[in-house]
Design a protein around this motif. Structure first.
Motif, PDB file in Angstrom:
ATOM      1  N   VAL A   1      31.118  35.195  18.988  1.00 19.08           N
ATOM      2  CA  VAL A   1      31.329  34.637  20.325  1.00 19.08           C
ATOM      3  C   VAL A   1      31.705  35.797  21.231  1.00 19.08           C
ATOM      4  O   VAL A   1      32.728  36.467  21.008  1.00 19.08           O
ATOM      5  CB  VAL A   1      32.447  33.576  20.330  1.00 19.08           C
ATOM      6  CG1 VAL A   1      32.688  33.072  21.753  1.00 19.08           C
ATOM      7  CG2 VAL A   1      32.105  32.418  19.399  1.00 19.08           C
ATOM      8  N   GLU A   2      30.851  36.070  22.226  1.00 18.46           N
ATOM      9  CA  GLU A   2      31.177  37.178  23.126  1.00 18.46           C
ATOM     10  C   GLU A   2      31.059  36.716  24.580  1.00 18.46           C
ATOM     11  O   GLU A   2      30.228  35.864  24.915  1.00 18.46           O
ATOM     12  CB  GLU A   2      30.289  38.395  22.865  1.00 18.46           C
ATOM     13  CG  GLU A   2      28.800  38.213  23.080  1.00 18.46           C
ATOM     14  CD  GLU A   2      28.040  39.526  22.931  1.00 18.46           C
ATOM     15  OE1 GLU A   2      28.297  40.454  23.721  1.00 18.46           O
ATOM     16  OE2 GLU A   2      27.193  39.614  22.019  1.00 18.46           O
ATOM     17  N   THR A   3      31.911  37.295  25.401  1.00 23.82           N
ATOM     18  CA  THR A   3      31.847  37.047  26.842  1.00 23.82           C
ATOM     19  C   THR A   3      31.641  38.368  27.552  1.00 23.82           C
ATOM     20  O   THR A   3      32.063  39.424  27.065  1.00 23.82           O
ATOM     21  CB  THR A   3      33.139  36.393  27.365  1.00 23.82           C
ATOM     22  OG1 THR A   3      34.227  37.306  27.206  1.00 23.82           O
ATOM     23  CG2 THR A   3      33.433  35.096  26.636  1.00 23.82           C
ATOM     24  N   GLU A   4      30.984  38.297  28.694  1.00 20.42           N
ATOM     25  CA  GLU A   4      30.845  39.486  29.532  1.00 20.42           C
ATOM     26  C   GLU A   4      30.805  39.045  30.991  1.00 20.42           C
ATOM     27  O   GLU A   4      30.376  37.929  31.303  1.00 20.42           O
ATOM     28  CB  GLU A   4      29.587  40.272  29.186  1.00 20.42           C
ATOM     29  CG  GLU A   4      28.284  39.543  29.466  1.00 20.42           C
ATOM     30  CD  GLU A   4      27.073  40.448  29.376  1.00 20.42           C
ATOM     31  OE1 GLU A   4      26.693  41.008  30.429  1.00 20.42           O
ATOM     32  OE2 GLU A   4      26.515  40.579  28.269  1.00 20.42           O
ATOM     33  N   LEU A   5      31.243  39.920  31.852  1.00 20.28           N
ATOM     34  CA  LEU A   5      31.281  39.615  33.280  1.00 20.28           C
ATOM     35  C   LEU A   5      29.890  39.261  33.798  1.00 20.28           C
ATOM     36  O   LEU A   5      28.900  39.907  33.433  1.00 20.28           O
ATOM     37  CB  LEU A   5      31.829  40.802  34.059  1.00 20.28           C
ATOM     38  CG  LEU A   5      33.349  41.030  33.987  1.00 20.28           C
ATOM     39  CD1 LEU A   5      33.702  42.372  34.619  1.00 20.28           C
ATOM     40  CD2 LEU A   5      34.095  39.890  34.687  1.00 20.28           C
ATOM     41  N   ALA A   6      29.820  38.248  34.637  1.00 17.76           N
ATOM     42  CA  ALA A   6      28.574  37.870  35.299  1.00 17.76           C
ATOM     43  C   ALA A   6      28.654  38.311  36.749  1.00 17.76           C
ATOM     44  O   ALA A   6      29.689  38.137  37.414  1.00 17.76           O
ATOM     45  CB  ALA A   6      28.357  36.369  35.207  1.00 17.76           C
ATOM     46  N   LEU A   7      27.582  38.902  37.258  1.00 15.85           N
ATOM     47  CA  LEU A   7      27.554  39.336  38.651  1.00 15.85           C
ATOM     48  C   LEU A   7      27.443  38.124  39.566  1.00 15.85           C
ATOM     49  O   LEU A   7      26.881  37.085  39.198  1.00 15.85           O
ATOM     50  CB  LEU A   7      26.370  40.274  38.881  1.00 15.85           C
ATOM     51  CG  LEU A   7      26.388  41.584  38.064  1.00 15.85           C
ATOM     52  CD1 LEU A   7      25.123  42.381  38.332  1.00 15.85           C
ATOM     53  CD2 LEU A   7      27.632  42.415  38.398  1.00 15.85           C
ATOM     54  N   GLN A   8      27.995  38.275  40.768  1.00 14.62           N
ATOM     55  CA  GLN A   8      27.957  37.160  41.714  1.00 14.62           C
ATOM     56  C   GLN A   8      26.529  36.841  42.143  1.00 14.62           C
ATOM     57  O   GLN A   8      26.140  35.672  42.269  1.00 14.62           O
ATOM     58  CB  GLN A   8      28.814  37.493  42.943  1.00 14.62           C
ATOM     59  CG  GLN A   8      30.307  37.493  42.656  1.00 14.62           C
ATOM     60  CD  GLN A   8      31.107  37.701  43.927  1.00 14.62           C
ATOM     61  OE1 GLN A   8      30.559  38.006  44.986  1.00 14.62           O
ATOM     62  NE2 GLN A   8      32.417  37.544  43.826  1.00 14.62           N
ATOM     63  N   GLU A   9      25.725  37.884  42.343  1.00 12.85           N
ATOM     64  CA  GLU A   9      24.332  37.654  42.746  1.00 12.85           C
ATOM     65  C   GLU A   9      23.528  37.226  41.521  1.00 12.85           C
ATOM     66  O   GLU A   9      23.421  37.960  40.541  1.00 12.85           O
ATOM     67  CB  GLU A   9      23.724  38.928  43.339  1.00 12.85           C
ATOM     68  CG  GLU A   9      22.295  38.729  43.845  1.00 12.85           C
ATOM     69  CD  GLU A   9      21.698  40.003  44.416  1.00 12.85           C
ATOM     70  OE1 GLU A   9      20.496  40.003  44.689  1.00 12.85           O
ATOM     71  OE2 GLU A   9      22.444  40.992  44.566  1.00 12.85           O
ATOM     72  N   ARG A  10      22.988  36.040  41.588  1.00 10.94           N
ATOM     73  CA  ARG A  10      22.267  35.506  40.442  1.00 10.94           C
ATOM     74  C   ARG A  10      20.793  35.907  40.489  1.00 10.94           C
ATOM     75  O   ARG A  10      20.211  36.079  41.564  1.00 10.94           O
ATOM     76  CB  ARG A  10      22.376  33.982  40.396  1.00 10.94           C
ATOM     77  CG  ARG A  10      23.813  33.503  40.308  1.00 10.94           C
ATOM     78  CD  ARG A  10      23.860  32.030  40.001  1.00 10.94           C
ATOM     79  NE  ARG A  10      25.247  31.564  39.851  1.00 10.94           N
ATOM     80  CZ  ARG A  10      25.616  30.565  39.083  1.00 10.94           C
ATOM     81  NH1 ARG A  10      24.700  29.903  38.386  1.00 10.94           N
ATOM     82  NH2 ARG A  10      26.879  30.192  39.002  1.00 10.94           N
ATOM     83  N   VAL A  11      20.214  36.026  39.297  1.00 11.26           N
ATOM     84  CA  VAL A  11      18.790  36.338  39.182  1.00 11.26           C
ATOM     85  C   VAL A  11      17.970  35.177  39.733  1.00 11.26           C
ATOM     86  O   VAL A  11      18.223  34.015  39.403  1.00 11.26           O
ATOM     87  CB  VAL A  11      18.412  36.598  37.705  1.00 11.26           C
ATOM     88  CG1 VAL A  11      16.896  36.632  37.535  1.00 11.26           C
ATOM     89  CG2 VAL A  11      19.027  37.902  37.232  1.00 11.26           C
ATOM     90  N   GLN A  12      17.000  35.487  40.579  1.00  6.36           N
ATOM     91  CA  GLN A  12      16.133  34.463  41.159  1.00  6.36           C
ATOM     92  C   GLN A  12      14.928  34.242  40.242  1.00  6.36           C
ATOM     93  O   GLN A  12      13.993  35.042  40.207  1.00  6.36           O
ATOM     94  CB  GLN A  12      15.665  34.899  42.554  1.00  6.36           C
ATOM     95  CG  GLN A  12      16.785  35.085  43.558  1.00  6.36           C
ATOM     96  CD  GLN A  12      17.488  33.768  43.856  1.00  6.36           C
ATOM     97  OE1 GLN A  12      16.857  32.726  44.012  1.00  6.36           O
ATOM     98  NE2 GLN A  12      18.810  33.823  43.938  1.00  6.36           N
ATOM     99  N   THR A  13      14.978  33.180  39.458  1.00 11.08           N
ATOM    100  CA  THR A  13      13.880  32.919  38.520  1.00 11.08           C
ATOM    101  C   THR A  13      12.574  32.597  39.252  1.00 11.08           C
ATOM    102  O   THR A  13      11.492  32.732  38.678  1.00 11.08           O
ATOM    103  CB  THR A  13      14.241  31.741  37.597  1.00 11.08           C
ATOM    104  OG1 THR A  13      14.571  30.600  38.398  1.00 11.08           O
ATOM    105  CG2 THR A  13      15.425  32.095  36.722  1.00 11.08           C
ATOM    106  N   THR A  14      12.680  32.186  40.518  1.00 10.71           N
ATOM    107  CA  THR A  14      11.461  31.883  41.284  1.00 10.71           C
ATOM    108  C   THR A  14      10.635  33.142  41.539  1.00 10.71           C
ATOM    109  O   THR A  14       9.452  33.050  41.879  1.00 10.71           O
ATOM    110  CB  THR A  14      11.824  31.243  42.636  1.00 10.71           C
ATOM    111  OG1 THR A  14      12.773  32.070  43.311  1.00 10.71           O
ATOM    112  CG2 THR A  14      12.423  29.861  42.411  1.00 10.71           C
ATOM    113  N   ARG A  15      11.267  34.311  41.371  1.00 11.94           N
ATOM    114  CA  ARG A  15      10.536  35.567  41.570  1.00 11.94           C
ATOM    115  C   ARG A  15       9.715  35.967  40.346  1.00 11.94           C
ATOM    116  O   ARG A  15       8.927  36.910  40.404  1.00 11.94           O
ATOM    117  CB  ARG A  15      11.517  36.698  41.894  1.00 11.94           C
ATOM    118  CG  ARG A  15      12.270  36.532  43.205  1.00 11.94           C
ATOM    119  CD  ARG A  15      13.183  37.716  43.424  1.00 11.94           C
ATOM    120  NE  ARG A  15      13.992  37.567  44.633  1.00 11.94           N
ATOM    121  CZ  ARG A  15      14.936  38.417  45.020  1.00 11.94           C
ATOM    122  NH1 ARG A  15      15.193  39.482  44.255  1.00 11.94           N
ATOM    123  NH2 ARG A  15      15.617  38.220  46.126  1.00 11.94           N
TER     124      ARG A  15
END
Length: 723
Positions: free
Chosen positions: A105-119
């Motif tokens: 079980v691992e956690t890591e910081l997520a960036l505020q800007e999310r990846v746009q899957t529509t791209r």
């Protein structure tokens, strides 16, 4: 003093993770290891070790059942369970997976800007539209756009296990590394193996603190699949020496092997979160597929051109004699397909050269050195050395193919020396650091990445597998053509024997099958000549017999000749009612064999699909034999009938004649084969062999039942519908 090489470092057992989150490891019952400074709401670090998986999940994912998580991580497709969660006012990616018999079980910081899957569609389209020639360059541009790094490169591994930068996207003010070479020890063996297992690696900050793992021993926690595993100190120092503070890499896997890496550098600390890395891995694999599709298309065009040339060459070799001269006509094409500077085709009758080739004296020396090696029909090198002069040859690229060694028939391909100024990212040398107190000498990362130029000589461009295989195919093609020509001579001899036998068979067939229509013509003519008071109706009947008999003779002679000589005959099949012919054969045979008291039955004659003349000859022999071999009985009888069986129409010809002893395994259909009890009857033993050949032509099946002294029954089964 013990020397520890960099490939000995167990980087997957580093026992440390980056300062981006935390790691927990569970066995079947409880948490057995955790990274230092792991913080969970409502739990102290001391209570985390020993806690159950369900207890921890109740804190991290209170709305998701443990069973649902376990079903996901056991799935062969989605072997990781990934969620975006919130802890202490921070967003994290939570990853759960099974590995090495444990649950990680691992956690890591997520960036505020999310990846746009529509791209995603536009990213893929960008790679496709620019074509496979710009494949890797397009990939570097897209990945740099996604992660925002200063430099993104595609690094391809070479045959010497070093690498070279083949594509690059960077800030304008940064020096270009495009074309730079890197030594193999920059990425040691165990690191390459790890890149094959886990396709995305990153270091957010080379100077950030790292955290150890408490609980299990360091060696017991395999971090091969852990995203936030800390890099080894040597690797971190290597990145620092390059001037970068953050690094990321994505594996380029082709045919299960590590073909290269997408290597990314940033000159400030920068985290690439899980969603960004997943997108980069996806696009990398998409680029791999685009690259392979392009290579496949190029290869198809290349193979098509080769196939055309090989097809023409094969035709020429088979049709014409003088293989040496024919092969020489294709020397220039062979040179072009091989991308060679020159080609020589050599045989006992001389040699012919194309392009730039060594002198005859040099060829003698090349042969002498090749013959001294343990090569097998083909010798290939791109760094041939002239041993006599102890220097690099003018043509270091040499291939010799033994086409027919017993005839001294060879094909040579040559490439000239290719002097290359290789630009290296720093001098490719290993630097070791010695710790006198521990008595250990270990690898030290390079400190200089300034351009260093090395000139390589004495080599040509390496031969590609496709080029080597092409020349092998040419050799095989020539060998097979020669073997086929030899086989053709043997077949011609066999054909001559077969033709002589067929000529003899032809003669006997004519003598045998023409007797009936000739007898009919003779009797009809005699009747017309001897009887002056014949009625007009009877006279016309006799004339018709003569005309019909003549027509049959003409057709039979033509067909029998073509069949016997092996000439292709196009038989015109049609639906035939054989009953009139059978009745005519009975009438003629009664006269021929003088059986006026014959009792016969012809009933239920079903139409059959066949060729008119062949069907007539088949029944002529079977019905004629039935009458002949029952002619000496006190009350001779024959019966002809037919019936429908499955998709076959079977005719039965039964007689009460002398019969046959079939227990002796006699092949009654063998030519000139006569049964022992037939001596008092005229015949040559050819009739049933003709029947068998005709049955084969009609695709019919024939069988026989008989008992000595008790008559014979033949069965001939025709296909019901062949249209």
């Amino acid at each position: 003093m013990r020397i520890i090489e960099c490939h000995e470092e167990k980087i997957h057992l580093s026992g440390q993770i980056q300062d981006l989150g935390f790691l927990l490891v569970f066995d079947m019952h409880q948490c057995v290891a955790a990274s230092e400074k792991t913080l969970l709401p409502g739990l102290s670090f001391s209570t985390i070790i020993g806690a159950s998986f369900a207890d921890i999940m109740a804190v991290l994912l209170p709305s998701v059942g443990v069973e649902q998580i376990e079903s996901k991580i056991d799935d062969q497709i989605f072997y990781r369970y990934v969620e975006r969660i919130r802890l202490f006012e921070q967003e994290y990616f939570l990853s759960i997976y099974r590995y090495d018999g444990k649950i990680y079980v691992e956690t890591e910081l997520a960036l505020q800007e999310r990846v746009q899957t529509t791209r995603l569609y536009y990213y893929a389209k960008y790679i496709s539209d620019r074509g496979h020639q710009n494949n890797w360059q397009s990939l570097t541009e897209l990945i740099r756009d996604i992660i925002g790094y200063d430099r993104v490169m595609v690094y391809q591994f070479l045959e010497d296990e070093g690498g070279q930068v083949i594509a690059e996207s960077k800030l304008q003010d940064k020096e270009s590394f495009l074309g730079y070479r890197y030594p193999e020890f920059d990425i040691p063996k165990q690191a390459r193996e790890l890149y094959k297992v886990f396709h995305a690696r990153h270091t957010a900050d080379v100077d950030a603190p790292v955290h150890g793992i408490v609980g299990l021993k360091k060696e017991d926690v395999d971090l091969s699949r852990t995203s936030i595993r800390a890099m080894s100190p040597i690797h971190l120092q290597y990145i620092r020496n390059s001037g970068a503070k953050a690094s990321a890499s994505f594996s380029i896997i082709i045919d299960g092997e590590l073909w290269g890496l997408v290597t990314c550098q940033h000159y400030e600390a920068r985290h690439v979160d899980l969603s960004q890395r997943h997108l980069c891995v996806f696009l990398t694999q998409y680029a791999v597929n685009n690259y392979l599709a392009g290579k496949q298309k190029e290869m198809s065009i290349f193979r098509e051109a080769i196939a055309t040339m090989e097809g023409e060459l094969k035709t020429q070799l088979l049709v014409n004699r003088g293989q040496f001269n024919i092969l020489e006509q294709y020397g220039s094409q062979i040179m072009n397909f091989m991308s060679a500077d020159g080609v020589i085709i050599r045989h006992d009758q001389g040699l012919k050269q194309y392009g730039d080739v060594p002198s005859l004296e040099q060829i003698v020396q090349i042969d002498r050195q090749i013959n001294a090696t343990n090569y097998n029909s083909m010798y290939v090198t791109h760094q041939f050395v002239d041993n006599e002069k102890e220097q690099a040859a003018k043509f270091p690229g040499v291939i010799r193919l033994d086409v027919l060694p017993q005839s001294n028939w060879y094909i040579y391909a040559f490439r000239k020396e290719r002097i290359v100024n290789e630009v290296w990212a720093g001098k490719p040398e290993k630097i070791h650091h010695t710790d006198d107190s521990k008595g250990i000498t270990s690898f030290s990362p390079r400190t200089s990445f300034d351009a260093w130029i090395r000139t390589t000589a004495g080599k040509s461009e390496e031969w590609k597998d496709s080029e080597v295989n092409f020349l092998k195919d040419i050799g095989l093609l020539v060998q097979r053509a020669i073997a086929q020509r030899g086989g053709e001579i043997e077949e011609l001899n066999k054909e001559l024997i077969r033709s002589n036998n067929a000529l003899e068979t032809f003669s006997y067939t004519l003598m045998h099958d023409l007797k009936n229509p000739l007898t009919s013509i003779q009797l009809s003519a005699q009747l017309i000549a001897s009887k002056k008071d014949l009625s007009e109706e009877r006279r016309l009947k006799m004339a018709e017999n003569i005309i019909e008999g003549s027509k049959l003779i003409t057709e039979m002679m033509d067909k029998v000749y073509k069949i016997s000589s092996g000439t292709h005959v196009k038989f015109e099949f049609e639906t035939i009612d054989p009953e009139p012919k059978i009745l005519g054969i009975i009438e003629d045979s009664m006269q021929r064999y003088k059986v006026p008291n014959l009792r016969y039955k012809v009933k239920d004659c079903l139409p059959i699909w066949g060729e008119r003349t062949l069907v007539y000859q088949l029944f002529l022999n079977l019905v004629g034999n039935a009458i002949k071999y029952s002619s000496k009985e006190s009350q001779p009888e024959i019966e002809i009938s037919s019936k429908l069986e499955d998709d076959m129409i079977c005719y039965i010809i039964r007689d009460n004649g002398i019969g046959m002893d079939l227990s002796a395994n006699h092949n009654i259909f063998e030519i000139f084969k006569r049964m022992p009890n037939t001596g008092e009857f005229e015949g040559s033993g050819i009739g049933l062999s003709i029947v068998k050949r005709i049955a084969d032509k009609l695709d019919a099946q024939i069988s026989v039942e008989s008992k000595l002294g008790s008559g014979t029954t033949f069965f001939v089964c025709f296909k019901h519908n062949r249209r």
